[in-house]
Structure formats: structure tokens, C-alpha cells
Design a protein around this motif. Sequence first.
Motif, PDB file in Angstrom:
ATOM      1  N   UNK A 159      25.418  38.429  44.880  1.00  0.00           N
ATOM      2  CA  UNK A 159      26.097  39.642  43.853  1.00  0.00           C
ATOM      3  C   UNK A 159      27.386  39.596  44.640  1.00  0.00           C
ATOM      4  N   UNK A 160      27.507  39.590  45.973  1.00  0.00           N
ATOM      5  CA  UNK A 160      28.557  40.020  46.867  1.00  0.00           C
ATOM      6  C   UNK A 160      29.778  38.832  46.517  1.00  0.00           C
ATOM      7  N   UNK A 161      29.137  37.544  46.329  1.00  0.00           N
ATOM      8  CA  UNK A 161      30.050  36.408  46.214  1.00  0.00           C
ATOM      9  C   UNK A 161      30.701  36.331  44.952  1.00  0.00           C
ATOM     10  N   UNK A 162      30.063  36.824  43.746  1.00  0.00           N
ATOM     11  CA  UNK A 162      30.146  37.044  42.393  1.00  0.00           C
ATOM     12  C   UNK A 162      31.425  38.096  42.415  1.00  0.00           C
ATOM     13  N   UNK A 163      31.214  39.047  43.043  1.00  0.00           N
ATOM     14  CA  UNK A 163      32.425  40.324  43.074  1.00  0.00           C
ATOM     15  C   UNK A 163      33.590  39.914  43.796  1.00  0.00           C
ATOM     16  N   UNK A 164      33.553  39.285  44.898  1.00  0.00           N
ATOM     17  CA  UNK A 164      34.554  38.592  45.597  1.00  0.00           C
ATOM     18  C   UNK A 164      35.331  37.613  44.646  1.00  0.00           C
ATOM     19  N   UNK A 165      34.573  36.589  44.115  1.00  0.00           N
ATOM     20  CA  UNK A 165      35.247  35.581  43.103  1.00  0.00           C
ATOM     21  C   UNK A 165      35.849  36.219  41.843  1.00  0.00           C
TER      22      UNK A 165
ATOM     23  N   UNK B  74      39.272  37.836  43.292  1.00  0.00           N
ATOM     24  CA  UNK B  74      40.256  36.794  43.765  1.00  0.00           C
ATOM     25  C   UNK B  74      40.958  36.375  42.333  1.00  0.00           C
ATOM     26  N   UNK B  75      40.229  35.980  41.182  1.00  0.00           N
ATOM     27  CA  UNK B  75      40.591  35.588  40.166  1.00  0.00           C
ATOM     28  C   UNK B  75      41.685  36.547  39.381  1.00  0.00           C
ATOM     29  N   UNK B  76      41.225  37.788  39.576  1.00  0.00           N
ATOM     30  CA  UNK B  76      41.935  38.765  38.963  1.00  0.00           C
ATOM     31  C   UNK B  76      43.270  39.074  39.707  1.00  0.00           C
ATOM     32  N   UNK B  77      43.370  38.705  41.040  1.00  0.00           N
ATOM     33  CA  UNK B  77      44.480  39.022  41.771  1.00  0.00           C
ATOM     34  C   UNK B  77      45.656  37.736  41.316  1.00  0.00           C
TER      35      UNK B  77
END
Length: 162
Positions: free
Chosen positions: A127-133, A136-139
Motif C-alpha cells: 500500500x505504501x509503494x502504491x501511494x508513493x507511485x 510521483x506520477x502526480x508530481x
Amino acid sequence: PPRILTLEEPVLHLEHCIAFAVHGNPAPTLHWLHNGQVLRETEIIHMEFYQQGEVSEGCLLFNKPTHYNNGNYTIVATNQLGSANQTIKGHFLEKPFPERLTGQGGAVFPNYIPKFLYLDSKAFSFQVSIAVGLAAFACVLLVVLFIMINKYGRRSKFGMKG
């Protein structure tokens, strides 16, 4: 002397009902005990019965009972010739919290975290890796959008100055 003909487990009709039938001549007076203590009738718990000859039939009625109403219910019938009683177990709702969560006096432990809030380490890291991904995509999307606006947004169309 009075004799208890029937005493049935609670059944839900419009209200929960512990049905009973008592025989006696003279007509016995009826009262109830809850876990050995005299049961006070209220608008939530009350008895309704009718006398038909030597038999009294009726219900101990419960309007939306909770787990506090669980326990043993005893009907006691008394007249001048004697008395009779019979007990039945009434179970309406489960306790909202398991026994191990409550201390003395029913206090709930403040540091208890329900099991459904616990995550195992694999699920948590996924879940943390999904949130970080997603972050990053939004940035990256915002940076590209900012560059596009700066590059193409300053030129006026058809050479007109505004």
C-alpha cells in the motif's frame, strides 16, 4: 396452588416476548426476577397478560432489548395456597466488545486497537509503494503541465498583443 404451564424462550414479534401460562385458583399474582433480582417494569420491559378462567396467559415484553437484558428470567406466581416459579434464559444481543477488552467495572482498555486495523507487513509495504507511485506520477504530471503552460501560454495567437 399456582402451577406454571408454559414458559417459552424470547421470540421477536412486534416486541421480544417471553410467553407464559399460569394456572391457579384463586388467581395468582405474578412478578418477575432478572438474575435473581426483582425486575422493575418500565415502558421498555413490561408484562401483559389476560385471565381466562383459572389460567393466566401473557408475555413479558421487551422493547428493543440490548445485551444488558441478557440473563435468567424467573416468573413467580403466588396465591393464598402457595407459590411456583420457573426460570428461562433470555439472550437478546451479543456484547459489543469481547470480554478480554474490558477491565473491572466494564472499563474498556484505552490502548486497544481492533484487529481489523492491523496490517501485515507485506500488505502495508504494498500500500505504501502504491501511494508513493501515485504521488510521483502526480508530481511529474504537474511539472510537465507547468512547462507546457510556460512555453506555449505566453505567445498570443495571430500576433496580437493583449
